[in-house]
Enzyme design. Structure first.
Site, PDB file in Angstrom:
ATOM      1  N   ASN A  10      -8.605  17.104 -46.909  1.00  0.00           N
ATOM      2  CA  ASN A  10      -8.502  18.377 -47.637  1.00  0.00           C
ATOM      3  C   ASN A  10      -7.380  18.205 -48.656  1.00  0.00           C
ATOM      4  OD1 ASN A  10      -8.095  20.980 -48.508  1.00  0.00           O
ATOM      5  ND2 ASN A  10      -7.391  21.780 -46.513  1.00  0.00           N
ATOM      6  N   TRP A  11      -7.777  17.990 -49.906  1.00  0.00           N
ATOM      7  CA  TRP A  11      -6.775  17.683 -50.932  1.00  0.00           C
ATOM      8  C   TRP A  11      -5.980  18.909 -51.357  1.00  0.00           C
ATOM      9  CZ3 TRP A  11      -9.234  13.885 -55.092  1.00  0.00           C
ATOM     10  CH2 TRP A  11      -9.709  12.740 -54.427  1.00  0.00           C
ATOM     11  N   LYS A  12      -6.474  20.089 -50.987  1.00  0.00           N
ATOM     12  CA  LYS A  12      -5.815  21.348 -51.400  1.00  0.00           C
ATOM     13  C   LYS A  12      -5.635  21.372 -52.922  1.00  0.00           C
ATOM     14  CE  LYS A  12      -3.862  21.724 -46.816  1.00  0.00           C
ATOM     15  NZ  LYS A  12      -2.795  22.225 -45.945  1.00  0.00           N
ATOM     16  N   HIS A  96      -9.976  28.511 -43.997  1.00  0.00           N
ATOM     17  CA  HIS A  96      -8.687  27.833 -43.871  1.00  0.00           C
ATOM     18  C   HIS A  96      -7.576  28.889 -43.796  1.00  0.00           C
ATOM     19  CE1 HIS A  96      -5.205  25.368 -44.629  1.00  0.00           C
ATOM     20  NE2 HIS A  96      -5.943  24.327 -44.330  1.00  0.00           N
ATOM     21  N   GLU A  98      -4.796  29.013 -45.073  1.00  0.00           N
ATOM     22  CA  GLU A  98      -4.171  29.334 -46.367  1.00  0.00           C
ATOM     23  C   GLU A  98      -4.998  30.369 -47.123  1.00  0.00           C
ATOM     24  OE1 GLU A  98      -3.689  25.274 -47.637  1.00  0.00           O
ATOM     25  OE2 GLU A  98      -2.194  25.015 -46.056  1.00  0.00           O
ATOM     26  N   GLU A 168      -6.935  24.238 -36.244  1.00  0.00           N
ATOM     27  CA  GLU A 168      -5.714  23.965 -37.000  1.00  0.00           C
ATOM     28  C   GLU A 168      -4.643  25.000 -36.664  1.00  0.00           C
ATOM     29  OE1 GLU A 168      -6.612  21.512 -40.749  1.00  0.00           O
ATOM     30  OE2 GLU A 168      -6.917  23.596 -41.286  1.00  0.00           O
ATOM     31  N   GLY A 174       1.123  21.166 -42.404  1.00  0.00           N
ATOM     32  CA  GLY A 174       2.096  20.827 -43.438  1.00  0.00           C
ATOM     33  C   GLY A 174       3.543  20.865 -42.963  1.00  0.00           C
ATOM     34  N   SER A 213      -0.799  18.294 -39.644  1.00  0.00           N
ATOM     35  CA  SER A 213       0.129  17.167 -39.643  1.00  0.00           C
ATOM     36  C   SER A 213      -0.416  15.903 -38.982  1.00  0.00           C
ATOM     37  CB  SER A 213       1.470  17.565 -39.008  1.00  0.00           C
ATOM     38  OG  SER A 213       2.086  18.596 -39.767  1.00  0.00           O
ATOM     39  N   GLY A 234      -4.661  17.040 -44.353  1.00  0.00           N
ATOM     40  CA  GLY A 234      -4.137  17.508 -45.631  1.00  0.00           C
ATOM     41  C   GLY A 234      -3.306  16.435 -46.302  1.00  0.00           C
ATOM     42  N   GLY A 235      -1.986  16.529 -46.136  1.00  0.00           N
ATOM     43  CA  GLY A 235      -1.045  15.640 -46.824  1.00  0.00           C
ATOM     44  C   GLY A 235      -1.404  14.161 -46.764  1.00  0.00           C
TER      45      GLY A 235
HETATM   46  P1  PGA Z   1      -1.744  18.860 -43.163  1.00  0.00           P
HETATM   47  O1  PGA Z   1      -2.884  19.944 -43.545  1.00  0.00           O
HETATM   48  O2  PGA Z   1      -2.468  17.636 -42.675  1.00  0.00           O
HETATM   49  O3  PGA Z   1      -1.005  18.618 -44.454  1.00  0.00           O
HETATM   50  O4  PGA Z   1      -0.900  19.483 -42.111  1.00  0.00           O
HETATM   51  C1  PGA Z   1      -4.033  20.083 -42.759  1.00  0.00           C
HETATM   52  C2  PGA Z   1      -4.896  21.206 -43.299  1.00  0.00           C
HETATM   53  O5  PGA Z   1      -4.344  22.238 -43.713  1.00  0.00           O
HETATM   54  O6  PGA Z   1      -6.141  21.089 -43.331  1.00  0.00           O
END
Ligand code: PGA
Length: 255
Positions: A10-12, A96, A98, A168, A174, A213, A234-235
């Protein structure tokens, strides 16, 4: 039944045209010959065309981070299932945290997105998970059940056939503070059991990813857990070598 793991990036809100091409070239190189794990990336929709072209002849699937419930019309700023399909996107993230937080998306609205994706023949990747406060109040299971039941009540349990759930915990996203393998496994087992109460067959095939994470150092241990069927990353999905280590760990653990 053995479930084939899915590792999805997930590149966000990250990237550019050049970054998209570069990262995908890196992934194709790192993942050449790796089997036993489905792999997908969800770049920003702006870059789906670049990503589709760069992914030609690769095993990596394309995804997206969001979709609207409407297929066409006066809905400024929105993107439809049909548009995503035209670019070859398959796995679509919905719910998600977010988006739940910054865009006030409700369980009922997310269930409508789930329905729109099923209708279009796309794969929903339904994100669920509790906040730190809910976790500390012992409400993790209650929150996850509520978020899943919003879909089951609207569409029936069979909607989860061929679908993906990403557990999640919001406190792990994050933050560098992943859930421990045992913590995550307990919640994944609860989620699968909750679905099994309605349909054993649906529960056995549904992919339940862990997200929060996940990185190249902690992935392998997470994947030793029986109900963790891959990861939403994500990251660490923004760097080809780290993402490839996670994919390879899933493939090795779930042989
Ligand atoms: P993260 O994000 O790996 O940076 O914690 C995961 C996500 O929000 O899908």
């Amino acid at each position: 039944m053995a479930r084939r793991p899915l590792v999805m990036g997930n590149w966000k809100l990250n990237g550019s045209k050049a970054f998209t091409k570069e990262l995908i070239e890196g992934l194709k190189h790192e993942l050449a010959g790796v089997t036993g794990c489905d792999v997908a990336i969800a770049p920003p929709v702006m870059y789906l065309a670049e990503a589709e072209a760069a992914l030609a002849n690769s095993q990596i699937s394309l995804g997206a981070q969001n979709v609207d419930v409407n297929v066409k019309g006066a809905f400024t700023g929105d993107i439809s299932t049909e548009m995503l399909k035209e670019f070859g996107a398959k796995y679509i993230i919905i719910g998600h945290s977010e988006r739940r937080t910054y865009h006030q998306e409700s369980d009922a609205f997310i269930a409508k997105k789930f329905a729109a994706l099923k209708e279009a023949g796309l794969v929903p990747v339904l994100c669920i998970g509790e906040s730190e406060e809910e976790n500390e109040a012992g409400k993790t299971e209650e929150v996850c059940a509520r978020q899943i039941d919003a879909v089951i009540n609207a569409l029936g349990v069979d909607a989860f056939n061929g679908a993906v759930i990403a557990y999640e915990p919001i406190w792990a996203i994050g933050t560098g503070k992943s859930a421990t393998p045992a913590q995550a496994q307990a919640v994944h087992a609860f989620i699968r059991g909750h679905i099994a109460a309605k349909s054993q067959a649906v529960a056995e095939q549904v992919i339940i990813q862990y997200g929060g994470s996940v990185n190249d150092a902690n992935a392998a241990e997470l994947f030793t857990q029986p109900d963790i069927d891959g990861a939403l990353v994500g990251g660490a999905s923004l760097k080809a070598p780290a993402f490839a280590v996670i994919v390879k760990a899933a493939a090795a653990a779930k042989q």
